[in-house]
Motif scaffolding. Structure first.
Motif, PDB file in Angstrom:
ATOM      1  N   ILE A   1      18.254   9.752  20.284  1.00 28.20           N
ATOM      2  CA  ILE A   1      16.760   9.714  19.746  1.00 28.20           C
ATOM      3  C   ILE A   1      16.691   8.222  19.004  1.00 28.20           C
ATOM      4  CG2 ILE A   1      16.736  12.256  19.509  1.00 28.20           C
ATOM      5  CD1 ILE A   1      17.333  11.799  16.356  1.00 28.20           C
ATOM      6  N   ASN A   2      15.488   8.022  18.722  1.00 29.32           N
ATOM      7  CA  ASN A   2      15.139   6.770  18.000  1.00 29.32           C
ATOM      8  C   ASN A   2      14.907   7.208  16.740  1.00 29.32           C
ATOM      9  OD1 ASN A   2      14.135   4.301  16.703  1.00 29.32           O
ATOM     10  ND2 ASN A   2      12.002   4.602  17.806  1.00 29.32           N
ATOM     11  N   LEU A   3      15.874   6.943  15.714  1.00 30.51           N
ATOM     12  CA  LEU A   3      15.757   7.781  14.302  1.00 30.51           C
ATOM     13  C   LEU A   3      15.176   6.741  13.185  1.00 30.51           C
ATOM     14  CD1 LEU A   3      16.730  10.138  12.338  1.00 30.51           C
ATOM     15  CD2 LEU A   3      18.909   8.788  12.058  1.00 30.51           C
ATOM     16  N   ARG A   4      14.247   7.204  12.454  1.00 31.54           N
ATOM     17  CA  ARG A   4      13.918   6.598  11.363  1.00 31.54           C
ATOM     18  C   ARG A   4      13.729   7.310  10.104  1.00 31.54           C
ATOM     19  NH1 ARG A   4       7.916   4.027  10.009  1.00 31.54           N
ATOM     20  NH2 ARG A   4       8.302   2.319   8.576  1.00 31.54           N
ATOM     21  N   VAL A   5      14.621   7.071   8.820  1.00 29.06           N
ATOM     22  CA  VAL A   5      14.538   7.609   7.610  1.00 29.06           C
ATOM     23  C   VAL A   5      14.001   7.006   6.648  1.00 29.06           C
ATOM     24  CG1 VAL A   5      16.211   8.627   6.184  1.00 29.06           C
ATOM     25  CG2 VAL A   5      17.006   8.654   8.623  1.00 29.06           C
ATOM     26  N   LEU A   6      12.976   7.643   5.978  1.00 31.30           N
ATOM     27  CA  LEU A   6      12.161   7.231   5.047  1.00 31.30           C
ATOM     28  C   LEU A   6      12.596   7.810   3.640  1.00 31.30           C
ATOM     29  CD1 LEU A   6       8.762   6.901   6.815  1.00 31.30           C
ATOM     30  CD2 LEU A   6      10.013   4.751   6.065  1.00 31.30           C
ATOM     31  N   ILE A   7      12.768   7.092   2.671  1.00 32.67           N
ATOM     32  CA  ILE A   7      13.277   7.558   1.210  1.00 32.67           C
ATOM     33  C   ILE A   7      12.404   7.104   0.240  1.00 32.67           C
ATOM     34  CG2 ILE A   7      15.056   8.298  -0.416  1.00 32.67           C
ATOM     35  CD1 ILE A   7      17.016   8.404   1.970  1.00 32.67           C
ATOM     36  N   PRO A   8      11.235   7.746  -0.339  1.00 38.70           N
ATOM     37  CA  PRO A   8      10.611   7.075  -1.661  1.00 38.70           C
ATOM     38  C   PRO A   8      11.516   7.484  -2.791  1.00 38.70           C
ATOM     39  CG  PRO A   8       9.686   9.198  -0.812  1.00 38.70           C
ATOM     40  CD  PRO A   8      10.733   9.091   0.145  1.00 38.70           C
ATOM     41  N   ALA A   9      12.139   6.315  -3.451  1.00 40.60           N
ATOM     42  CA  ALA A   9      13.291   6.584  -4.453  1.00 40.60           C
ATOM     43  C   ALA A   9      12.583   6.044  -5.788  1.00 40.60           C
ATOM     44  CB  ALA A   9      14.468   6.008  -4.078  1.00 40.60           C
ATOM     45  N   VAL A  10      12.674   7.042  -6.595  1.00 43.87           N
ATOM     46  CA  VAL A  10      12.197   6.861  -7.996  1.00 43.87           C
ATOM     47  C   VAL A  10      12.715   7.412  -8.854  1.00 43.87           C
ATOM     48  CG1 VAL A  10       9.735   6.595  -7.023  1.00 43.87           C
ATOM     49  CG2 VAL A  10      10.455   8.473  -8.104  1.00 43.87           C
ATOM     50  N   GLU A  11      12.537   6.917 -10.354  1.00 43.39           N
ATOM     51  CA  GLU A  11      12.836   8.027 -11.474  1.00 43.39           C
ATOM     52  C   GLU A  11      11.622   8.357 -12.216  1.00 43.39           C
ATOM     53  OE1 GLU A  11      15.221   8.172 -15.735  1.00 43.39           O
ATOM     54  OE2 GLU A  11      14.940   6.187 -14.836  1.00 43.39           O
ATOM     55  N   ASN A  12      11.287   9.661 -12.448  1.00 40.58           N
ATOM     56  CA  ASN A  12      10.029   9.960 -13.124  1.00 40.58           C
ATOM     57  C   ASN A  12      10.380   9.978 -14.594  1.00 40.58           C
ATOM     58  OD1 ASN A  12       7.706  10.955 -13.742  1.00 40.58           O
ATOM     59  ND2 ASN A  12       8.173  13.313 -13.134  1.00 40.58           N
ATOM     60  N   ALA A  13      10.095   8.877 -15.230  1.00 43.44           N
ATOM     61  CA  ALA A  13      10.659   8.533 -16.649  1.00 43.44           C
ATOM     62  C   ALA A  13       9.174   8.634 -17.475  1.00 43.44           C
ATOM     63  CB  ALA A  13      11.100   7.418 -16.823  1.00 43.44           C
TER      64      ALA A  13
ATOM     65  N   GLU B   1       5.467  15.457  -9.291  1.00 49.42           N
ATOM     66  CA  GLU B   1       5.409  14.177  -8.761  1.00 49.42           C
ATOM     67  C   GLU B   1       6.011  14.065  -7.397  1.00 49.42           C
ATOM     68  OE1 GLU B   1       9.595  15.158  -8.838  1.00 49.42           O
ATOM     69  OE2 GLU B   1       7.927  15.449 -10.648  1.00 49.42           O
ATOM     70  N   GLY B   2       6.926  14.895  -7.128  1.00 51.34           N
ATOM     71  CA  GLY B   2       7.597  14.925  -5.845  1.00 51.34           C
ATOM     72  C   GLY B   2       6.800  14.722  -4.378  1.00 51.34           C
ATOM     73  N   ARG B   3       5.752  15.635  -4.602  1.00 52.20           N
ATOM     74  CA  ARG B   3       4.494  15.292  -3.530  1.00 52.20           C
ATOM     75  C   ARG B   3       3.819  14.216  -3.388  1.00 52.20           C
ATOM     76  NH1 ARG B   3       1.727  20.975  -5.789  1.00 52.20           N
ATOM     77  NH2 ARG B   3       3.859  21.008  -6.327  1.00 52.20           N
ATOM     78  N   LEU B   4       3.713  13.589  -4.735  1.00 55.16           N
ATOM     79  CA  LEU B   4       3.010  12.184  -4.636  1.00 55.16           C
ATOM     80  C   LEU B   4       3.958  11.229  -4.014  1.00 55.16           C
ATOM     81  CD1 LEU B   4       1.714  12.128  -8.445  1.00 55.16           C
ATOM     82  CD2 LEU B   4       0.462  12.812  -6.165  1.00 55.16           C
TER      83      LEU B   4
ATOM     84  N   ASN C   1       0.843  -1.270  -0.078  1.00 54.87           N
ATOM     85  CA  ASN C   1      -0.017  -0.021   0.085  1.00 54.87           C
ATOM     86  C   ASN C   1       0.856   1.122  -0.031  1.00 54.87           C
ATOM     87  OD1 ASN C   1      -2.238   1.640  -0.053  1.00 54.87           O
ATOM     88  ND2 ASN C   1      -2.750   1.643   2.140  1.00 54.87           N
ATOM     89  N   TYR C   2       1.825   1.388  -0.987  1.00 58.16           N
ATOM     90  CA  TYR C   2       2.310   2.411  -1.417  1.00 58.16           C
ATOM     91  C   TYR C   2       2.111   2.955  -2.894  1.00 58.16           C
ATOM     92  CZ  TYR C   2       4.950   1.825   3.167  1.00 58.16           C
ATOM     93  OH  TYR C   2       5.179   1.735   4.417  1.00 58.16           O
ATOM     94  N   PRO C   3       0.773   3.270  -2.973  1.00 57.56           N
ATOM     95  CA  PRO C   3       0.394   3.209  -4.689  1.00 57.56           C
ATOM     96  C   PRO C   3       1.090   4.523  -5.286  1.00 57.56           C
ATOM     97  CG  PRO C   3      -1.299   3.898  -3.228  1.00 57.56           C
ATOM     98  CD  PRO C   3      -0.392   3.317  -2.216  1.00 57.56           C
ATOM     99  N   THR C   4       1.315   5.658  -4.645  1.00 55.62           N
ATOM    100  CA  THR C   4       1.594   6.853  -5.216  1.00 55.62           C
ATOM    101  C   THR C   4       3.388   6.708  -5.885  1.00 55.62           C
ATOM    102  OG1 THR C   4       1.866   8.105  -3.296  1.00 55.62           O
ATOM    103  CG2 THR C   4      -0.135   8.194  -4.482  1.00 55.62           C
ATOM    104  N   ILE C   5       3.925   6.237  -4.757  1.00 56.51           N
ATOM    105  CA  ILE C   5       5.304   5.858  -4.984  1.00 56.51           C
ATOM    106  C   ILE C   5       5.479   5.179  -6.259  1.00 56.51           C
ATOM    107  CG2 ILE C   5       7.596   5.112  -4.360  1.00 56.51           C
ATOM    108  CD1 ILE C   5       6.621   5.504  -1.183  1.00 56.51           C
ATOM    109  N   HIS C   6       4.757   4.009  -6.327  1.00 59.06           N
ATOM    110  CA  HIS C   6       4.916   3.244  -7.371  1.00 59.06           C
ATOM    111  C   HIS C   6       4.300   3.746  -8.688  1.00 59.06           C
ATOM    112  CE1 HIS C   6       3.235  -0.272  -9.958  1.00 59.06           C
ATOM    113  NE2 HIS C   6       4.492  -0.877  -9.670  1.00 59.06           N
ATOM    114  N   ALA C   7       3.000   4.469  -8.588  1.00 60.03           N
ATOM    115  CA  ALA C   7       2.797   5.397  -9.754  1.00 60.03           C
ATOM    116  C   ALA C   7       3.749   6.193 -10.485  1.00 60.03           C
ATOM    117  CB  ALA C   7       1.465   5.935  -9.412  1.00 60.03           C
ATOM    118  N   VAL C   8       4.431   6.862  -9.682  1.00 59.29           N
ATOM    119  CA  VAL C   8       5.373   7.793 -10.210  1.00 59.29           C
ATOM    120  C   VAL C   8       6.681   7.011 -10.796  1.00 59.29           C
ATOM    121  CG1 VAL C   8       7.117   9.571  -9.730  1.00 59.29           C
ATOM    122  CG2 VAL C   8       4.744   9.724  -8.660  1.00 59.29           C
ATOM    123  N   GLY C   9       7.028   5.872 -10.230  1.00 62.60           N
ATOM    124  CA  GLY C   9       8.354   5.352 -10.557  1.00 62.60           C
ATOM    125  C   GLY C   9       8.010   3.913 -11.569  1.00 62.60           C
TER     126      GLY C   9
END
Length: 453
Positions: free
Chosen positions: A266-278, A306-309, A187-195
């Motif tokens: 701190i308890n650190l979490r880093v989330l990176i949605p990584a895509v190419e907008n092709a 697309e970045g906001r998506l 259920n990460y559909p917008t990351i998938h849609a862009v990439g």
């Protein structure tokens, strides 16, 4: 980098003073030194190399307008002859001079075949604490710059993930990845849609570090490794530097390195949605409707917004943990550059105290940031007749604000900060070469250190 700054107590004297202290300093010098400076027409600004009776370098003088500026001495390391120098400066200026010295040594030479650059000078400051701190800040800055400077062919989603894996290994963190069609399953559909249109498989990179009993801070970074604009394709001039559209990911990785290197509690979490907008036969289209992770449906007005998506799915996931603070970095809008230029990053915040704290922290270390308004009357510009919202308004005004308002819909309960950064120097400044740049990460780190240490 470690050999360029040390805590020794020997070397050719290097005096760094401000303009208004020059005359007093000059009077304290030998007649020979005064004569040399006069005969060489030294104006009391910049660098002077002063010889002894044998013509050998006996001391160096560097006169600046503001020695507390962390970039004032940014070009000094490349101006001095090779050798070790012993810093002589006011105690309050040692830290900014040390940082400027190290970041000024930066050069992105990965693709330069002739690496026979001249050997750089080293600086002794006789202070282990400042040496350690300056090296850590310079290393985080260099990591951010390197990631942004790397061409897209060598900085695709898999490469961003590799950087996260290397940091996790260095600091005993963990990395999970959700890759390709698994994004739909989880259920990460917008990351998938862009990439999905790229042969470089989209993914969500999830780095965690620290004691789970500590307060959680989650960083989210936009990782669009190259942005063609999608079917709403950019013109050539607009596409030329789009390797830097993963600058948000570079910033959160640089900031994460700072946090882990300093072992912040701190308890650190880093989330990176990584895509190419092709662009390909299955590319996201204008007019398509995408259902986000949060469940909101979004009508696509423009595939180049697309970045906001990709960020909205990551932000929705970030809030699931109920962290104390969510901070995202993104090269999100040209509108922010129109508003503030390329060298002053704008940010938005839902918490006045957090915003003031970050601004104050940045002002003390030459890492300025500027708060922008989350002006809610613009929120209805996202109205759609066939979906819950659109991904961007049809009119171009207030673009940085409306982009932030879009993101705000996905962070409802948690204190949130959104940085809209250039991630790139378009001109050379002291200690800041043309190319990738870290904006705001030192300000945010100092704020976090003060709040959670």
């Amino acid at each position: 980098m470690n050999n360029l700054l040390n805590a020794e107590n020997n070397g050719t004297p290097l005096t760094v003073i401000e303009n208004d202290a020059y005359q007093a300093w000059l009077k304290s010098q030998t007649e020979q030194s005064q004569t040399w400076l006069s005969n060489t027409q030294f104006s009391g600004k910049g660098l002077a190399l002063i010889p002894n009776n044998q013509g050998e370098l006996s001391q160096a003088l560097f006169v600046v307008k503001d020695a507390s500026n962390f970039f004032a001495c940014g070009d000094l390391i490349k101006q001095l002859p090779q050798g070790q120098y012993l810093l002589q400066a006011e105690p309050k200026h040692v830290e900014p001079i040390s940082f400027g010295w190290l970041v000024g040594a930066y050069q992105f030479d990965r693709y330069i075949s002739d690496k026979s650059n001249k050997q750089l000078a080293s600086l002794a400051i006789n202070n282990d604490v400042i040496v350690d701190s300056a090296i850590k800040f310079a290393q985080a800055t260099a990591l951010t710059r390197d990631l942004v400077n790397t061409p897209a062919a060598d900085m695709m989603p898999v490469d961003i993930a590799q950087t996260a894996l290397e940091l996790a290994e260095q600091f005993n963190g963990k990395v999970k990845q959700i890759i390709g069609d698994e994004l739909l399953v989880q259920n990460y559909p917008t990351i998938h849609a862009v990439g999905r249109a790229s042969v470089h498989t989209p993914r969500l990179v999830d780095l965690t570090w620290g004691d789970s009993n500590n307060p959680q801070v989650t960083l989210v970074g936009k990782g669009v490794c190259f942005d063609s604009g999608g079917l709403d394709m950019k013109p050539a001039a607009g596409m030329r530097n789009m390797k830097k559209d993963m600058g948000g990911a570079a910033h959160v990785l640089g900031l994460a390195q700072l946090i882990m290197a300093h072992n912040l509690p701190i308890n650190l979490r880093v989330l990176i949605p990584a895509v190419e907008n092709a662009v390909s036969s299955n590319a996201l289209r204008p007019g398509d409707i995408v259902t986000t992770r949060k469940g909101l449906t979004v009508e696509i007005h423009n595939t180049d917004a697309e970045g906001r998506l990709v960020l909205c799915d990551a932000l929705a996931e970030a809030e699931n943990d109920e962290p104390e603070l969510i901070i995202d970095f993104a090269t999100l809008t040209g509108a922010m550059r129109v508003a503030l230029g390329t060298e002053l990053p704008g940010f938005f915040s839902t918490n006045d105290e957090v915003a003031a704290g970050i601004t104050l922290a940045g002002s003390k270390i030459s890492d300025p940031v500027w708060r922008m308004p989350l002006f809610s009357p613009y929120d209805n510009m996202f109205d759609s007749t066939i979906a819950d919202m659109t991904n961007c308004p049809t009119q171009p005004f207030g673009g940085a604000i409306t982009a932030a308002l879009y993101l705000q819909r996905f962070v409802e309960k948690t204190d949130w900060v959104h940085f809209d950064v250039m991630a790139f120097n378009i001109r050379h400044l002291s200690g800041r070469p043309v190319g990738g740049e870290a904006f705001g990460i030192r300000a945010v780190f100092d704020y976090l250190a003060a709040r959670f240490s």
